[in-house]
Design an enzyme around this catalytic site. Sequence first.
Site, PDB file in Angstrom:
ATOM      1  N   SER A  60       5.855  -4.327   7.993  1.00  0.00           N
ATOM      2  CA  SER A  60       5.820  -5.192   6.334  1.00  0.00           C
ATOM      3  C   SER A  60       5.547  -3.519   5.550  1.00  0.00           C
ATOM      4  O   SER A  60       6.094  -3.116   4.770  1.00  0.00           O
ATOM      5  CB  SER A  60       4.824  -6.426   6.368  1.00  0.00           C
ATOM      6  OG  SER A  60       3.974  -5.759   6.192  1.00  0.00           O
ATOM      7  N   LYS A  73      -0.222  -6.686   2.060  1.00  0.00           N
ATOM      8  CA  LYS A  73       0.756  -6.103   0.874  1.00  0.00           C
ATOM      9  C   LYS A  73      -0.165  -5.447   0.251  1.00  0.00           C
ATOM     10  O   LYS A  73      -1.058  -5.755   0.214  1.00  0.00           O
ATOM     11  CB  LYS A  73       0.987  -7.355   0.793  1.00  0.00           C
ATOM     12  CG  LYS A  73       1.822  -8.065   2.224  1.00  0.00           C
ATOM     13  CD  LYS A  73       3.011  -7.542   2.325  1.00  0.00           C
ATOM     14  CE  LYS A  73       3.287  -8.837   2.970  1.00  0.00           C
ATOM     15  NZ  LYS A  73       3.379  -8.912   4.861  1.00  0.00           N
TER      16      LYS A  73
END
Length: 141
Positions: free
Chosen positions: A61, A98
């Site tokens: 990601s 993230k």
Amino acid sequence: MKLEIIELDTTGTILLPYFENRITAGFPSPAMDYSEEKLDIKDYLIQHPNSTFFVRVNGDSMIGEGINDGDLLVVDKSISGFMGHIVIAEVNGEFTVKKIEMINGRLYLIAANDKFEPIEINETTEFMIWGVVTYSIHRTL
């Protein structure tokens, strides 16, 4: 992401050869001075030893930020200004890496891969920041 925390041993030193001159990404300089010093890699990577841990990445990601599957992340729990930084966060019992952003007054965890949707953090979300990623270490071979 399963959080695999790797213990940090701060008792010893790890002295490695360090060449002060920068390496040219173009044509090499024949006049380069080859003086060698020693560098303790922990002094370079770790600013706050008592609040730093390592974690291994599982997934893709964050590939747009140069964080790849299998990379080792250096994470500092003492950094409080985490907005705009890449963080290790726990969201509803799951760990993730993230970038944290405020968009239109709402808090989001943003991936660096278009295959992943932003994660909105709101009042119903169980949410905790474990630390800010300061370095990503990955193999090139």
